[in-house]
Design an enzyme around this catalytic site. Sequence first.
Site, PDB file in Angstrom:
ATOM      1  N   ARG A 206      31.366 -11.478  47.255  1.00 27.08           N
ATOM      2  CA  ARG A 206      32.722 -11.340  47.775  1.00 27.08           C
ATOM      3  C   ARG A 206      33.531 -10.704  46.647  1.00 27.08           C
ATOM      4  O   ARG A 206      33.644 -11.262  45.561  1.00 27.08           O
ATOM      5  CB  ARG A 206      33.284 -12.709  48.155  1.00 27.08           C
ATOM      6  CG  ARG A 206      34.704 -12.671  48.763  1.00 27.08           C
ATOM      7  CD  ARG A 206      35.735 -13.153  47.785  1.00 27.08           C
ATOM      8  NE  ARG A 206      37.070 -13.251  48.375  1.00 27.08           N
ATOM      9  CZ  ARG A 206      38.173 -13.391  47.660  1.00 27.08           C
ATOM     10  NH1 ARG A 206      38.131 -13.449  46.333  1.00 27.08           N
ATOM     11  NH2 ARG A 206      39.353 -13.462  48.253  1.00 27.08           N
ATOM     12  N   ASP A 208      36.732  -9.849  44.946  1.00 26.94           N
ATOM     13  CA  ASP A 208      38.129 -10.238  44.886  1.00 26.94           C
ATOM     14  C   ASP A 208      39.009  -9.015  44.612  1.00 26.94           C
ATOM     15  O   ASP A 208      38.638  -8.120  43.851  1.00 26.94           O
ATOM     16  CB  ASP A 208      38.308 -11.276  43.768  1.00 26.94           C
ATOM     17  CG  ASP A 208      39.712 -11.790  43.653  1.00 26.94           C
ATOM     18  OD1 ASP A 208      40.136 -12.561  44.540  1.00 26.94           O
ATOM     19  OD2 ASP A 208      40.411 -11.416  42.683  1.00 26.94           O
ATOM     20  N   HIS A 212      42.868  -3.400  45.103  1.00 28.16           N
ATOM     21  CA  HIS A 212      43.514  -3.019  43.850  1.00 28.16           C
ATOM     22  C   HIS A 212      42.611  -2.141  42.987  1.00 28.16           C
ATOM     23  O   HIS A 212      42.943  -1.839  41.838  1.00 28.16           O
ATOM     24  CB  HIS A 212      43.954  -4.269  43.095  1.00 28.16           C
ATOM     25  CG  HIS A 212      44.992  -5.051  43.845  1.00 28.16           C
ATOM     26  ND1 HIS A 212      46.323  -4.712  43.826  1.00 28.16           N
ATOM     27  CD2 HIS A 212      44.884  -6.115  44.678  1.00 28.16           C
ATOM     28  CE1 HIS A 212      46.997  -5.546  44.598  1.00 28.16           C
ATOM     29  NE2 HIS A 212      46.137  -6.406  45.127  1.00 28.16           N
ATOM     30  N   GLU A 245      37.768  -8.298  49.579  1.00 31.03           N
ATOM     31  CA  GLU A 245      39.099  -8.797  49.898  1.00 31.03           C
ATOM     32  C   GLU A 245      40.075  -7.628  49.960  1.00 31.03           C
ATOM     33  O   GLU A 245      40.439  -7.061  48.930  1.00 31.03           O
ATOM     34  CB  GLU A 245      39.576  -9.817  48.855  1.00 31.03           C
ATOM     35  CG  GLU A 245      40.922 -10.418  49.231  1.00 31.03           C
ATOM     36  CD  GLU A 245      41.628 -11.092  48.071  1.00 31.03           C
ATOM     37  OE1 GLU A 245      42.501 -11.939  48.349  1.00 31.03           O
ATOM     38  OE2 GLU A 245      41.342 -10.775  46.904  1.00 31.03           O
ATOM     39  N   ASN A 308      41.421 -19.205  54.325  1.00 33.84           N
ATOM     40  CA  ASN A 308      40.649 -19.089  53.092  1.00 33.84           C
ATOM     41  C   ASN A 308      41.382 -19.838  51.983  1.00 33.84           C
ATOM     42  O   ASN A 308      42.439 -20.434  52.215  1.00 33.84           O
ATOM     43  CB  ASN A 308      40.362 -17.625  52.737  1.00 33.84           C
ATOM     44  CG  ASN A 308      41.546 -16.894  52.120  1.00 33.84           C
ATOM     45  OD1 ASN A 308      42.674 -17.396  52.098  1.00 33.84           O
ATOM     46  ND2 ASN A 308      41.308 -15.700  51.617  1.00 33.84           N
ATOM     47  N   ARG A 343      32.854 -17.024  58.491  1.00 32.18           N
ATOM     48  CA  ARG A 343      32.868 -17.908  57.325  1.00 32.18           C
ATOM     49  C   ARG A 343      33.798 -19.079  57.618  1.00 32.18           C
ATOM     50  O   ARG A 343      34.895 -18.889  58.130  1.00 32.18           O
ATOM     51  CB  ARG A 343      33.382 -17.158  56.088  1.00 32.18           C
ATOM     52  CG  ARG A 343      33.423 -18.006  54.812  1.00 32.18           C
ATOM     53  CD  ARG A 343      34.070 -17.241  53.664  1.00 32.18           C
ATOM     54  NE  ARG A 343      35.473 -16.964  53.921  1.00 32.18           N
ATOM     55  CZ  ARG A 343      36.193 -16.060  53.266  1.00 32.18           C
ATOM     56  NH1 ARG A 343      35.635 -15.316  52.326  1.00 32.18           N
ATOM     57  NH2 ARG A 343      37.474 -15.869  53.566  1.00 32.18           N
TER      58      ARG A 343
END
EC number: 3.2.1.1
Length: 494
Positions: A206, A208, A212, A245, A308, A343
């Site tokens: 995953r 993060d 960005h 993400e 989440n 999830r």
Amino acid sequence: MFKFASAVILCVVAASSTLAQHNPHWWGNRNTIVHLFEWKWDDIAAECENFLGPHGFAGVQVSPVNENIISSGRPWWERYQPISYKLTTRSGDEQDFGDMVRRCNDVGVRIYVDVLLNHMSGDFDGVAVGTAGTEAEPSKKSFPGVPYSAQDFHPSCEITDWNDRFQVQQCELVGLKDLDQSSDWVRSKLIEFLDHLIELGVAGFRVDAAKHMAADDLSYIYSSLSDLSTEHGFPHNARPFIFQEVIDHGHETVSREEYNTLGAVTEFRFSEEIGNAFRGNNALKWLQSWGTGWGFLPSGQALTFVDNHDNQRDMGAVLNYKSPKQYKMATAFHLAYPYGISRVMSSFAFDDHDTAPPQDAQERIISPEFDAEGACVNGWICEHRWRQIYAMVGFKNAVRDTELSNWWDNGDSQISFCRGNKGFLAVNNNLYDLSQDLQTCLPAGVYCDVISGSLVDGSCTGKSVTVDSNGYGYVHIGSDDFDGVLALHVDAKV
């Protein structure tokens, strides 16, 4: 001609690689991931063997594994402030982590690591010491444990305009020192870190704060990773599963569509809209077109969730464990409706945004403890151990690869639908009873409602529904019932 052919081959290889990064490498018919947020590695290993494997969970998302800064009070978010890529945190060390991955793989539960590629720690007064004892000076962008120095980061700036791509991708997210992923050195260290986790047997990552980072930089990093380890049971040429993400409410300068070809993307609109519906702000009848009909990503590209670890702490529509009836109803719908890569969340109790995970007087994370029913009792919420949720994981396994059919609604917030001839779900989110003969699509017989109980020694411990030769059964869900949902499937037939 040769150059053209070579270019075509490279494009085909790249396309195949990115498509492969959408494959979570589940065992058999398993198809639900659980996020065991802030659990220790040895506790996860035991949970894989004792609960997750036997109940058909497909995988675990684990908290960041790399050394992090030590913050006063030990808030959960300190795990998202790296000091080095040494595998030592409050969850355990590298040996503990490797043992956990092996034990979970052995029982068919895959491990997906939450990885931090965007940044290192934010400012810290003086010298910071990490969870492995490594020293760093974040304010000087000095991280000798990697090593990184100031030249490996973007120049410091604050994100003040979320519609400015430069700021979003090159300034510092909440003050975290922003790595330059176009740098060969930074790329090499990130790839080395991820490859080491692959060597230890993880199935994927995953990512993060993916929005960005420039998609081109991430594409380079992903495509440079090793194949998954055949020593841990993965087939040859298997690529790590990537889910990223990317918070995109539909009007973002940096959009999810820049990333969904590289791997799956977290579909935050799913979380917000399912919360709105089950909080009563939207009639459930509108969920018939759930998924792409609501503007969500294609099913195989969407990582879906009710909440989440971030948005469960925010005010707003998102549901969390503090609204248990609605939360269980939303989760049942999530796991029954054929959309997305699912999830579920497993939380610890919190009173404010920064609450630390359960810990002792020495600030060591404590292990979850269970009551006679198997529920957690010492500060861990463990939603995945709620019967209404783990039973729906079993439902999702039983109906895998079947289509939705025979949607019914009352024009408001009572709904039902079939999953092929293998499963049936009914939900009542109105303030009056649902009492109706409904098409279940199931073969004739008596079925246990897996929400209110289970099939034990040939009989139901909760509600049951008798299905006639035409597939119809009488369904009653009272407005004041403990659970507002009923679920039947072929593996719970008496």
